[in-house]
Write an enzyme that holds these catalytic residues in place. Structure first.
Site, PDB file in Angstrom:
ATOM      1  N   GLU A   1      -0.924  -2.330  -2.186  1.00  0.00           N
ATOM      2  CA  GLU A   1      -1.875  -3.226  -1.525  1.00  0.00           C
ATOM      3  C   GLU A   1      -2.121  -2.895  -0.057  1.00  0.00           C
ATOM      4  OE1 GLU A   1       0.940  -4.228  -3.022  1.00  0.00           O
ATOM      5  OE2 GLU A   1       1.978  -5.804  -1.888  1.00  0.00           O
ATOM      6  N   ASN A   2      -1.302  -2.018   0.517  1.00  0.00           N
ATOM      7  CA  ASN A   2      -1.596  -1.606   1.893  1.00  0.00           C
ATOM      8  C   ASN A   2      -2.678  -0.531   1.950  1.00  0.00           C
ATOM      9  OD1 ASN A   2       0.465   0.045   0.701  1.00  0.00           O
ATOM     10  ND2 ASN A   2       0.680   1.038   2.681  1.00  0.00           N
TER      11      ASN A   2
END
Lengths: 246, 228
Positions: free
Chosen positions: B47-48
């Site tokens: 998700e980064n």
């Protein structure tokens, strides 16, 4: 600085106009893609009572942890803060006000803030503690259909803007067109758009016209000031493959 | 005999299908990447800002600008893409991530999950977990079935602050594979498989939530090499 040229050469000038009590966004995910020199200048300048919007809060002696140690931050809006003992201490003693915000909601609040959207509905956090404001008032909720036609509940979240955005990019041209590197982009591209004064610290600046317009991630229209920094790029969790993990 | 962390991960990996995009949480879920069935193409979403996360780098390839959501240095696979946090959560919230695997303290009959906060203990934040459980097409929870005192963590109603409501699809524990009943007939879970050598009675004794037990409950197929 003249015309469209955003380049400045001193950190002192980069943060001109930053005062006590202001709201500051700082890019980065953990210590990846943080504006190291600009954070250092906030520390040197000693600006206090800041509301800081950032996904994380650095570690004890690096990133935003430096400003926490100096007691310069009074409110922190973040999604996760696990790696900072001083943060923990100030949070537990009540010196520091913390508003935990889900990571995707935080990203979208900033994106929306920069895009002139004051609020939006999101499914994230419905039925949880974040469906209330910090004072306990419930946030507005409403049902909509999702992409599959299923009715779901959504929470109204208000967007975020700031007085200053402190941003880290990889390359820029003198007009402030920006290119980010790998996962060092993270929150930086949204923060560029969402502050009244946007200051970008980069590894390299070339003359306008030297970057292919196709390669630019964020247009220079959002950028007010550009400065070339030198970066330590500290790694939080250095993990390498071992024979067993191959 | 109860499943090891790696065996839980192995069983979850059997739920993957070819071409899926998957987000793996920290802990046991991360181990799922080591058990992707041979010949299957799966893209890991971090998700980064990565679609197509690869293994940890060699010492020479460590790049501080390339980390995963656990802040560990990683690599990318062929065909990977980078993007901003808002794009990443557009993928997640928009339902484009096919499967999320994450850990939990508790789940309950209504498919609620509690995974981010224990009152009285230090709160570190929810990170991306609330976004992930609100929106992924399928949520598989990897967790221990009961606490050390033998008390169930599969509850009638979660006692801890929630991460999300009505979102759990399946639960894989050290004892069993459970599927949430979503047809509205009854609340709770259906017992699909049990860990090798674990009796239905033991699972029932350690499950507070309503559990529907079919006439036959097969044993999970887990590789012998992973059996402790």
């Amino acid at each position: 600085m003249a015309g469209l040229n955003k380049v400045i050469t001193s950190y002192y000038d980069a943060l001109d106009g930053l005062h006590d009590g202001m709201t500051v966004m700082a890019g980065g995910f953990g210590l990846c893609g943080i504006p190291e020199g600009l954070i250092g200048e906030v520390a040197r300048k000693g600006t206090k009572n800041l509301t800081c919007i950032s996904n994380n809060a650095g570690v004890d002696d690096f990133g935003l942890g430096i400003l926490l140690a100096n007691h310069q931050i009074s409110t922190m809006i973040a999604s996760y803060v696990g790696e900072n003992d001083e943060f923990e201490r100030q949070y537990l003693t009540g010196e520091l006000n913390v508003i935990f915000t889900p990571q995707g909601t935080l990203a979208e609040k900033i994106r929306a803030g920069g895009a002139g959207i004051p609020a939006f509905y999101t499914p994230t956090g419905y039925g949880t503690a974040v469906a209330q404001y910090p004072d306990g008032t419930p946030k507005e909720t409403r049902q909509f259909k999702d992409i599959h036609g299923n009715t779901k509940w959504y929470v109204l979240e208000e967007s975020l803007t700031a007085d200053f955005a402190l941003v880290k990019a990889w390359k820029a041209d003198t007009y402030g067109n920006l290119i980010f590197n790998k996962t060092a982009a993270n929150f930086n591209p949204m923060m560029v758009t969402a502050a009244r004064t946007t200051v970008v610290e980069v590894e390299d600046i070339v003359e306008a016209g030297q970057l292919d317009p196709n390669d630019i991630h964020v247009a220079g229209i959002y950028v007010d000031r550009l400065i070339v920094g030198t970066f330590e790029k500290r790694i939080e969790q250095r993990t390498v493959k071992t024979a067993a993990a191959v | 005999m109860t499943l090891t962390r790696d065996q839980i991960a192995h069983r979850i990996a059997q739920e993957l299908t070819d071409g899926m995009s998957v987000n793996l949480g920290i802990g046991i879920p991360t181990l799922v990447a080591n058990h992707v069935p041979t010949g299957m193409q799966v893209m890991l979403q971090s998700e980064n800002g990565i679609w197509g996360m690869g293994e940890f780098p060699s010492d020479a390839d460590v790049d501080p600008d390339l980390i995963n959501a656990g802040k560990q240095t990683v690599t990318t696979v062929a065909g990977a893409a980078f993007f901003s946090s808002s794009d990443s959560f557009a993928m997640i919230r928009g339902g484009h991530v096919d499967l999320t695997v994450l850990g939990a303290f508790e789940v309950d009959e209504a498919g609620n999950i509690a995974s981010w906060m224990v009152p009285g203990k230090l709160v570190k934040g929810m990170g991306g977990a609330m976004d992930l459980v609100a929106s992924a097409q399928r949520i598989i929870v990897a967790m221990q079935h009961a606490n050390k005192a033998g008390q169930s963590k599969i509850l009638k109603q979660c006692t801890l602050p929630l991460t999300g409501v009505g979102c759990v699809t399946k639960v894989v524990t050290d004892l069993a594979l459970l599927e949430r009943i979503t047809d509205g007939s009854v609340p709770g879970y259906r017992l699909l498989e049990r860990a090798p050598g674990v009796s239905v009675e033991e699972i029932l004794a350690k499950t507070e939530a309503h559990l529907v037990v079919p006439t036959t409950v097969p044993e999970m197929k887990v590789p012998q090499a992973l059996v402790c």
